[in-house]
Design a protein around this motif. Structure first.
Motif, PDB file in Angstrom:
ATOM      1  N   GLY A  53     -42.502 -74.236 -25.887  1.00  0.00           N
ATOM      2  CA  GLY A  53     -42.748 -74.700 -24.532  1.00  0.00           C
ATOM      3  C   GLY A  53     -41.474 -75.031 -23.774  1.00  0.00           C
ATOM      4  N   LEU A  54     -41.522 -76.084 -22.990  1.00  0.00           N
ATOM      5  CA  LEU A  54     -40.448 -76.412 -22.054  1.00  0.00           C
ATOM      6  C   LEU A  54     -39.116 -76.651 -22.764  1.00  0.00           C
ATOM      7  CD1 LEU A  54     -39.585 -77.084 -19.148  1.00  0.00           C
ATOM      8  CD2 LEU A  54     -40.327 -79.428 -19.562  1.00  0.00           C
ATOM      9  N   ARG A  55     -39.104 -77.549 -23.733  1.00  0.00           N
ATOM     10  CA  ARG A  55     -37.839 -77.881 -24.402  1.00  0.00           C
ATOM     11  C   ARG A  55     -37.273 -76.692 -25.164  1.00  0.00           C
ATOM     12  NH1 ARG A  55     -39.595 -83.241 -27.547  1.00  0.00           N
ATOM     13  NH2 ARG A  55     -41.467 -81.960 -27.755  1.00  0.00           N
ATOM     14  N   ALA A  56     -38.159 -75.942 -25.833  1.00  0.00           N
ATOM     15  CA  ALA A  56     -37.688 -74.793 -26.619  1.00  0.00           C
ATOM     16  C   ALA A  56     -37.046 -73.740 -25.717  1.00  0.00           C
ATOM     17  CB  ALA A  56     -38.851 -74.184 -27.406  1.00  0.00           C
ATOM     18  N   MET A  57     -37.684 -73.424 -24.582  1.00  0.00           N
ATOM     19  CA  MET A  57     -37.152 -72.391 -23.695  1.00  0.00           C
ATOM     20  C   MET A  57     -35.828 -72.814 -23.069  1.00  0.00           C
ATOM     21  SD  MET A  57     -38.890 -69.731 -23.885  1.00  0.00           S
ATOM     22  CE  MET A  57     -40.439 -69.226 -24.621  1.00  0.00           C
ATOM     23  N   ILE A  58     -35.714 -74.097 -22.715  1.00  0.00           N
ATOM     24  CA  ILE A  58     -34.448 -74.584 -22.162  1.00  0.00           C
ATOM     25  C   ILE A  58     -33.342 -74.463 -23.200  1.00  0.00           C
ATOM     26  CG2 ILE A  58     -33.232 -76.644 -21.357  1.00  0.00           C
ATOM     27  CD1 ILE A  58     -35.773 -77.522 -19.964  1.00  0.00           C
ATOM     28  N   LEU A  59     -33.623 -74.856 -24.429  1.00  0.00           N
ATOM     29  CA  LEU A  59     -32.606 -74.781 -25.480  1.00  0.00           C
ATOM     30  C   LEU A  59     -32.219 -73.340 -25.797  1.00  0.00           C
ATOM     31  CD1 LEU A  59     -33.904 -77.564 -27.915  1.00  0.00           C
ATOM     32  CD2 LEU A  59     -31.907 -77.657 -26.419  1.00  0.00           C
ATOM     33  N   ILE A  60     -33.181 -72.428 -25.734  1.00  0.00           N
ATOM     34  CA  ILE A  60     -32.890 -71.018 -26.022  1.00  0.00           C
ATOM     35  C   ILE A  60     -31.959 -70.436 -24.962  1.00  0.00           C
ATOM     36  CG2 ILE A  60     -33.911 -68.697 -26.085  1.00  0.00           C
ATOM     37  CD1 ILE A  60     -36.375 -70.064 -27.411  1.00  0.00           C
ATOM     38  N   THR A  61     -32.299 -70.634 -23.684  1.00  0.00           N
ATOM     39  CA  THR A  61     -31.453 -70.082 -22.616  1.00  0.00           C
ATOM     40  C   THR A  61     -30.098 -70.779 -22.577  1.00  0.00           C
ATOM     41  OG1 THR A  61     -32.545 -71.590 -21.045  1.00  0.00           O
ATOM     42  CG2 THR A  61     -33.381 -69.335 -21.178  1.00  0.00           C
ATOM     43  N   LEU A  62     -30.094 -72.082 -22.752  1.00  0.00           N
ATOM     44  CA  LEU A  62     -28.836 -72.829 -22.722  1.00  0.00           C
ATOM     45  C   LEU A  62     -27.945 -72.433 -23.899  1.00  0.00           C
ATOM     46  CD1 LEU A  62     -27.059 -75.014 -21.474  1.00  0.00           C
ATOM     47  CD2 LEU A  62     -28.348 -76.716 -22.791  1.00  0.00           C
ATOM     48  N   GLY A  63     -28.512 -72.360 -25.089  1.00  0.00           N
ATOM     49  CA  GLY A  63     -27.725 -71.985 -26.258  1.00  0.00           C
ATOM     50  C   GLY A  63     -27.161 -70.579 -26.145  1.00  0.00           C
ATOM     51  N   SER A  64     -27.983 -69.635 -25.674  1.00  0.00           N
ATOM     52  CA  SER A  64     -27.505 -68.257 -25.507  1.00  0.00           C
ATOM     53  C   SER A  64     -26.377 -68.190 -24.479  1.00  0.00           C
ATOM     54  CB  SER A  64     -28.669 -67.352 -25.081  1.00  0.00           C
ATOM     55  OG  SER A  64     -29.692 -67.339 -26.054  1.00  0.00           O
ATOM     56  N   ALA A  65     -26.528 -68.950 -23.395  1.00  0.00           N
ATOM     57  CA  ALA A  65     -25.496 -68.961 -22.355  1.00  0.00           C
ATOM     58  C   ALA A  65     -24.186 -69.538 -22.900  1.00  0.00           C
ATOM     59  CB  ALA A  65     -25.978 -69.761 -21.147  1.00  0.00           C
ATOM     60  N   LEU A  66     -24.280 -70.638 -23.641  1.00  0.00           N
ATOM     61  CA  LEU A  66     -23.067 -71.269 -24.175  1.00  0.00           C
ATOM     62  C   LEU A  66     -22.357 -70.367 -25.182  1.00  0.00           C
ATOM     63  CD1 LEU A  66     -24.328 -74.949 -24.640  1.00  0.00           C
ATOM     64  CD2 LEU A  66     -22.732 -74.095 -22.913  1.00  0.00           C
ATOM     65  N   PHE A  67     -23.131 -69.727 -26.053  1.00  0.00           N
ATOM     66  CA  PHE A  67     -22.521 -68.815 -27.020  1.00  0.00           C
ATOM     67  C   PHE A  67     -21.823 -67.647 -26.314  1.00  0.00           C
ATOM     68  CE2 PHE A  67     -25.266 -70.565 -30.500  1.00  0.00           C
ATOM     69  CZ  PHE A  67     -24.229 -70.854 -31.367  1.00  0.00           C
ATOM     70  N   THR A  68     -22.439 -67.154 -25.247  1.00  0.00           N
ATOM     71  CA  THR A  68     -21.834 -66.047 -24.511  1.00  0.00           C
ATOM     72  C   THR A  68     -20.554 -66.494 -23.815  1.00  0.00           C
ATOM     73  OG1 THR A  68     -24.043 -65.136 -24.132  1.00  0.00           O
ATOM     74  CG2 THR A  68     -22.266 -64.261 -22.788  1.00  0.00           C
ATOM     75  N   MET A  69     -20.557 -67.722 -23.277  1.00  0.00           N
ATOM     76  CA  MET A  69     -19.342 -68.253 -22.665  1.00  0.00           C
ATOM     77  C   MET A  69     -18.220 -68.402 -23.692  1.00  0.00           C
ATOM     78  SD  MET A  69     -20.892 -71.203 -20.167  1.00  0.00           S
ATOM     79  CE  MET A  69     -22.051 -70.803 -18.854  1.00  0.00           C
ATOM     80  N   VAL A  70     -18.564 -68.933 -24.860  1.00  0.00           N
ATOM     81  CA  VAL A  70     -17.565 -69.080 -25.925  1.00  0.00           C
ATOM     82  C   VAL A  70     -17.020 -67.720 -26.338  1.00  0.00           C
ATOM     83  CG1 VAL A  70     -17.245 -69.786 -28.325  1.00  0.00           C
ATOM     84  CG2 VAL A  70     -18.519 -71.253 -26.762  1.00  0.00           C
ATOM     85  N   SER A  71     -17.906 -66.721 -26.375  1.00  0.00           N
ATOM     86  CA  SER A  71     -17.466 -65.366 -26.702  1.00  0.00           C
ATOM     87  C   SER A  71     -16.441 -64.869 -25.697  1.00  0.00           C
ATOM     88  CB  SER A  71     -18.682 -64.427 -26.732  1.00  0.00           C
ATOM     89  OG  SER A  71     -18.298 -63.104 -27.015  1.00  0.00           O
ATOM     90  N   GLY A  72     -16.672 -65.188 -24.409  1.00  0.00           N
ATOM     91  CA  GLY A  72     -15.716 -64.788 -23.379  1.00  0.00           C
ATOM     92  C   GLY A  72     -14.386 -65.498 -23.524  1.00  0.00           C
TER      93      GLY A  72
END
Length: 231
Positions: free
Chosen positions: A44-63
Motif C-alpha cells: 500500500g501507501l508506505r510500501a509504494m513510497i519506499l519502493i519509488t524513493l529507494g529506487s530513486a536514491l540508488f539511481t542517484m548514487v549510481s550517477g
C-alpha cells in the motif's frame, strides 16, 4: 514546460535537483500507494513510497559513482534484479489460485518510475504515475463491466455427518478454498442424514472449484444447487 520534459539535474542544479527529484519520487509513490491502500491491497501507501524513493536514491548514487569514474549501469542493474525478489515475495499460491501477480507487477513498474526520478526526469515520472493510475481505474471498470461481478448461488448438501466428522471435513474444504459462504443453515433430515445450505459465487470458476471436492466425498449423498435472487 521544461520541468515536464527536461533533466532536472541540468535545469535546477545541485542540491535543488536532488531535493526536487526525491519529492517527485515520494509523490509518485503516494499517488499509486493511496489508491491501493484505499482498495485494501498488498503493498500500500508506505510500501509504494519506499519502493519509488529507494529506487530513486540508488539511481542517484549510481550517477555519483559514474562522476568518479565508476560504472553507472551496475547499481541500476542491481535495482532491477533486486526488485524482482521483492515482487516474488508478494506472490502467494493457495489451493485455488495464484494471488499477488498484480501487486508484483505494480512493484516492478513503481521501481522503474523511481529510477526515472533518480535519473533526473521527475516530470515524466509524475506524468506516467498519473497515467498509470488512470489506466488502472479504467481497467477495473472494464473488468467489472465485461468480465462480470460475482453473483450468489445457493447450494444444499445432504450428507451422513458420522458424529460430526463430515462437518469438520466440509469446514476444512471451505477454509482451504477461501469460500466466502455467508450464512450457513444446517438441519437434520430423515434417515439420519444432515442437510447444510450455504451461499457462494457461481460466476467464476475458481470460486466454485470446491464443489468438486464435495462431489468426491462418499459421505455426501446429494448436492442441490439453486440460483439465488441476488445477482
Amino acid at each position: 514546460m521544461n520541468l515536464l520534459t527536461n533533466n532536472w539535474h541540468i535545469l535546477l542544479g545541485s542540491p535543488w535537483s536532488y531535493l526536487a527529484l526525491i519529492s517527485a519520487a515520494i509523490i509518485c509513490g503516494t499517488i499509486v500507494g493511496a489508491e491501493r491502500e484505499k482498495k485494501v491491497k498488498p503493498a500500500g501507501l508506505r510500501a509504494m513510497i519506499l519502493i519509488t524513493l529507494g529506487s530513486a536514491l540508488f539511481t542517484m548514487v549510481s550517477g555519483l559513482f559514474a562522476d568518479d569514474g565508476g560504472d553507472k549501469s551496475r547499481i541500476a542493474a542491481q535495482i532491477v534484479s533486486g526488485i524482482g525478489f521483492l515482487g516474488a515475495g508478494a506472490i502467494m499460491h493457495d489451493s485455488v489460485r495464484i494471488r499477488g501477480l498484480t501487486t508484483a507487477a505494480m512493484i516492478w513498474v513503481m521501481a522503474a518510475i523511481g529510477m526515472l526520478c533518480g535519473a533526473g526526469y521527475g516530470g515524466p515520472a509524475v506524468a506516467l504515475t498519473f497515467a498509470l493510475s488512470l489506466l488502472l481505474h479504467l481497467l477495473t471498470r472494464i473488468e467489472n463491466r465485461y468480465l462480470g461481478p460475482c453473483f450468489q448461488t445457493q447450494v444444499t448438501l445432504v450428507f451422513d455427518d458420522q458424529g460430526g466428522r463430515t462437518s469438520v471435513k466440509i469446514d476444512a474444504i471451505l477454509e482451504d478454498y477461501k469460500v466466502m459462504t455467508g450464512t450457513i443453515k444446517k438441519n437434520d433430515v430423515q434417515n439420519g442424514l444432515t442437510e447444510m445450505t450455504l451461499n457462494y459465487c457461481n460466476a467464476h470458476k475458481h470460486h466454485k472449484a470446491f464443489l468438486l471436492k464435495f462431489a468426491e466425498m462418499p459421505e455426501i449423498k446429494a448436492i442441490f444447487r439453486k440460483k439465488g435472487h441476488d445477482e
